[in-house]
Design an enzyme around this catalytic site. Structure first.
Site, PDB file in Angstrom:
ATOM      1  N   ASP A   1     -11.441   2.658   3.636  1.00  0.00           N
ATOM      2  CA  ASP A   1     -11.872   1.260   3.527  1.00  0.00           C
ATOM      3  C   ASP A   1     -13.378   1.136   3.296  1.00  0.00           C
ATOM      4  O   ASP A   1     -13.865   0.078   2.903  1.00  0.00           O
ATOM      5  CB  ASP A   1     -11.525   0.516   4.831  1.00  0.00           C
ATOM      6  CG  ASP A   1     -10.272  -0.330   4.693  1.00  0.00           C
ATOM      7  OD1 ASP A   1      -9.933  -0.693   3.556  1.00  0.00           O
ATOM      8  OD2 ASP A   1      -9.653  -0.625   5.728  1.00  0.00           O
TER       9      ASP A   1
ATOM     10  N   GLN B   1      -5.166  -1.439   9.525  1.00  0.00           N
ATOM     11  CA  GLN B   1      -5.046  -2.777   8.937  1.00  0.00           C
ATOM     12  C   GLN B   1      -5.670  -3.827   9.855  1.00  0.00           C
ATOM     13  O   GLN B   1      -5.355  -3.887  11.038  1.00  0.00           O
ATOM     14  CB  GLN B   1      -3.554  -3.083   8.686  1.00  0.00           C
ATOM     15  CG  GLN B   1      -3.307  -4.390   7.974  1.00  0.00           C
ATOM     16  CD  GLN B   1      -3.830  -4.408   6.535  1.00  0.00           C
ATOM     17  OE1 GLN B   1      -3.693  -3.436   5.799  1.00  0.00           O
ATOM     18  NE2 GLN B   1      -4.446  -5.503   6.152  1.00  0.00           N
TER      19      GLN B   1
ATOM     20  N   LYS C   1       0.846  -1.198   0.000  1.00  0.00           N
ATOM     21  CA  LYS C   1       0.000   0.000   0.000  1.00  0.00           C
ATOM     22  C   LYS C   1       0.879   1.245   0.000  1.00  0.00           C
ATOM     23  O   LYS C   1       0.646   2.198  -0.739  1.00  0.00           O
ATOM     24  CB  LYS C   1      -0.938  -0.018   1.220  1.00  0.00           C
ATOM     25  CG  LYS C   1      -2.083  -1.003   1.054  1.00  0.00           C
ATOM     26  CD  LYS C   1      -2.841  -1.264   2.344  1.00  0.00           C
ATOM     27  CE  LYS C   1      -3.883  -2.374   2.103  1.00  0.00           C
ATOM     28  NZ  LYS C   1      -4.583  -2.803   3.300  1.00  0.00           N
TER      29      LYS C   1
END
Ligand code: NAP
Length: 288
Positions: free
Chosen positions: A125, A102, A58
């Site tokens: 997200d 995460q 990422k």
């Protein structure tokens, strides 16, 4: 028009690279308009090996498209309060456009609290209840990256999905549920299936589009798929013969009109969509 698949194999790597090229240009435009660039902050708690790889990728791709990228690492023993305070701090930091924590998190940390603490305008997200609600109401929202990636792949194969019968296998908040909303938005007729579905093969055989997001190696067989169907394989399963999807690629590629490989299908799209969401979040925080 680009040839996006050859031999009916959808090249997710190539399509993701194209998306990142577009984003690179957008970042340059935003920089000249606002004199700042989108910034993605990823919080990593603990030492989970796959998470570490995802986070590294990422960061790498965010930098590649010209964004600011920061990774904040905590030990797995971190107190929940410390993590929540950090998120609040990032919510108020103008340089941060997108925040991603995460997953998975250690057991002593309440995942729901963490997700709800992230400012929904910085929720890259798309997991915050405000974004989930907006998506299901058909309003503007951050969309979870993997289903967004699947949806972009589908649109490359077939521009108009209206009236198609889509079967989604799996109903997770991460994949199955948001995927269903995206397909409904495209006017598909959607069947959502799960572990209690009585006859999965029968359901799949009715599908023009199959999205498999289960986590079971090669679950979907060749004789489960109607000739000419489009098959998107979200699964990532470690087996003795390497990483495989939820679809038996060798069998299904013989009947499907188009199919994503694993690896090289949906996976690369997920990170590209995360960067896309970061750009969208930047725009939201700079529009007022
Ligand atoms: P999850 O939260 O474990 O959900 C799995 C879903 O599959 C559940 O809804 C479950 O039903 C359903 N299911 C289980 N067994 C089934 C069966 N025999 N028949 C039909 N449905 C069944 O998994 P997830 O997070 O959505 O992830 C799914 C897969 O995608 C995993 O392999 C994961 O590694 C992969 N993944 C890939 C990406 C990517 O970028 N490509 C991103 C995220 C995840 P119940 O609800 O009834 O339990």
């Amino acid at each position: 028009m680009h040839q996006v698949y050859s031999k009916m194999i959808i090249d997710g790597k190539k399509i993701a690279a194209e998306l990142r090229e577009d984003l690179k240009k957008k970042v340059v435009e935003l920089k000249s308009k606002y004199n700042s660039v989108p910034g993605l902050t990823v919080i990593l708690v603990g030492e989970d090996a796959p998470s570490k790889i995802y986070v590294k990728n990422k960061e790498k791709f965010a930098k590649e498209v010209g964004m600011n990228s920061e990774v904040i690492k905590y030990s797995e023993k971190i107190e929940e309060k410390v993590l929540l305070n950090k998120i609040e701090e990032l919510n108020n930091d103008k340089k941060v456009s997108g925040i991603l924590v995460q997953l998975p998190l250690p057991k002593h940390i309440d995942k729901r609290k963490v997700i709800e603490t992230i400012d929904h305008k910085k929720d890259v997200d798309g997991f915050h209840p405000m974004n989930v609600g907006n998506l299901s109401s058909g309003y503007d929202s951050s969309i979870p990256c993997t289903p967004l990636g699947c949806s972009l792949l589908l649109k490359k194969i077939e521009k108009n999905l209206s009236g198609k019968h889509a079967v989604v296998i799996g109903r997770s908040n991460l994949n199955g549920k948001p995927m269903t909303q995206l397909l409904l938005k495209e006017n598909c007729t959607v069947t959502i299936t799960h572990s209690k579905t009585k006859d999965l093969k029968k359901e799949c055989l009715r599908a023009d589009i199959i999205i498999a997001a289960v986590g079971m190696p090669r679950l979907v067989k060749g004789d489960w798929v109607k000739k000419g169907a489009i098959v998107i394989d979200v699964g990532i399963n470690k087996t003795d013969s390497g990483i495989v999807g939820d679809v038996d690629f060798d069998e299904v590629s013989k009947v499907a009109k188009a199919i994503t490989p694993v690896p090289g299908g949906v996976g690369p799209m997920t990170i590209a969509c995360l960067l896309n969401n970061t750009v969208e979040c930047f725009k939201k925080t700079h529009s007022n």
